[in-house]
Design an enzyme around this catalytic site. Sequence first.
Site, short mmCIF file in Angstrom:
data_model
loop_
_atom_site.label_atom_id
_atom_site.label_comp_id
_atom_site.label_asym_id
_atom_site.label_seq_id
_atom_site.Cartn_x
_atom_site.Cartn_y
_atom_site.Cartn_z
N HIS A 168 8.49 -36.66 -17.11
CA HIS A 168 8.26 -36.15 -15.31
C HIS A 168 8.31 -37.74 -14.78
O HIS A 168 8.36 -38.97 -14.95
CB HIS A 168 6.54 -36.20 -15.81
CG HIS A 168 5.36 -37.31 -15.85
ND1 HIS A 168 5.22 -38.22 -14.71
CD2 HIS A 168 4.74 -37.78 -17.40
CE1 HIS A 168 3.55 -39.36 -15.55
NE2 HIS A 168 4.42 -38.74 -16.13
N GLU A 176 3.37 -33.64 -13.11
CA GLU A 176 2.29 -33.70 -14.95
C GLU A 176 1.04 -34.47 -14.89
O GLU A 176 -0.02 -33.98 -15.67
CB GLU A 176 3.37 -35.11 -15.63
CG GLU A 176 3.00 -34.93 -17.34
CD GLU A 176 1.90 -36.24 -17.49
OE1 GLU A 176 1.54 -36.02 -18.19
OE2 GLU A 176 1.63 -36.64 -16.59
N ASP A 191 7.37 -39.79 -23.20
CA ASP A 191 6.13 -40.66 -21.52
C ASP A 191 5.98 -42.06 -22.21
O ASP A 191 6.14 -42.52 -23.44
CB ASP A 191 5.28 -40.08 -21.40
CG ASP A 191 4.82 -40.08 -20.01
OD1 ASP A 191 4.54 -40.81 -19.80
OD2 ASP A 191 3.95 -38.87 -20.27
N HIS A 211 -2.07 -46.25 -15.59
CA HIS A 211 -2.13 -46.15 -14.56
C HIS A 211 -3.05 -47.12 -13.58
O HIS A 211 -3.81 -46.93 -12.91
CB HIS A 211 -3.87 -45.18 -14.53
CG HIS A 211 -2.73 -43.65 -15.20
ND1 HIS A 211 -3.69 -42.70 -14.97
CD2 HIS A 211 -1.67 -43.04 -15.68
CE1 HIS A 211 -3.01 -41.32 -15.49
NE2 HIS A 211 -1.68 -41.72 -16.14
ZN LIG Z 1 3.00 -39.97 -17.63
#
Ligand SMILES: [Zn+2]
Length: 333
Positions: free
Chosen positions: A64, A197, A220, A307
């Site tokens: 993504h 995504e 990923d 993240h």
């Molecule tokens: Zn991801």
Amino acid sequence: MLNVFETQQKLAAAFGPSGQENDVANIIAELAKPFADEVYTDRLGNLIACKKGEGQAKVMFSAHMDSLGLIVTHIDENGFLWFSNIGGLALWRIYGSVVRFRNGTRGIVFIHGKADPKEPKLSDLYIDIGAKDETSARKKVQIGDVAVFDQPAFLMGDGLLASPYLDDRIACVILLAAMQELPKTANDLYFVFSSQEELGIRGAKTAAYGIDPDYGIAVDVTTSGDIPKYKPKMECKLHGGAAIKIMDASVICHPHVVQWLEDVADREGILHQREILQQGGTDAGAIHVTRSGVYTGAISIPTRYIHNPVEICALDDVDACIRLVRAACDISL
Ligand SMILES: [Zn+2]
């Protein structure tokens, strides 16, 4: 040969929160064109690079392009910006970070004085772009504008790479690198650089429907357990090689695909490890339930601090993933 670090630097610096992946897609399209028969985009913003084989089977790889973002919902009379999340922002980790809007306006995320810094709510955080009042702020930023993390990518010691949005631009780099030296295969290959995504695997859904693949391989990042007191226990670690997914919250990978990937990795001498991710999903979650089902697996890059404004992975793992993606082009169950 594509330079992994430089390409990651370029992709990480491009603006591409979910739903606005164009800038990232344009860079990837230029890099993919010399190695593909056709490069096209669909209505949801997926970029698809296709390399025809002999039609034995259709193999779809998916990484993504989109990133997390902060979307402005309100501008107050003092010129501070209040925002909502695009994707899974970890609020307690982002205050103090620098963010950037598409037009280059930079700001600092901070938390208001009455909030509990240990358990901040979205409504506790604001962006300070240095505007003296609301009028000045509105000249730079509108409601609905999105900010992304504004950090440089850099090489660390011991073969580690730190960068914003390794999730999932490093997987885009991996697909691009794999495309540059594709093995001869009877399979038709589709390299999908998917959109949205982070908002619930939206792009891969339409891409897989359109392509109708026999095999799906998502690429990923996954969590790396090798940091102090990490909970829950996670076996994947940096320098452990390409992670072959068994399951995450969105998919149980087809056992034959898992087996095939492990066997080919053994044969080719590619360092690999098994992955079970207890939270979070990948494009595999959408691909495997497409139409009447797709044989699906996933190759993951162990990554610390997913993240967060900056994430860390290991270059040797990236290299192992490139080799495994190349080998997987030839998949046949
Ligand atoms: Zn991801």
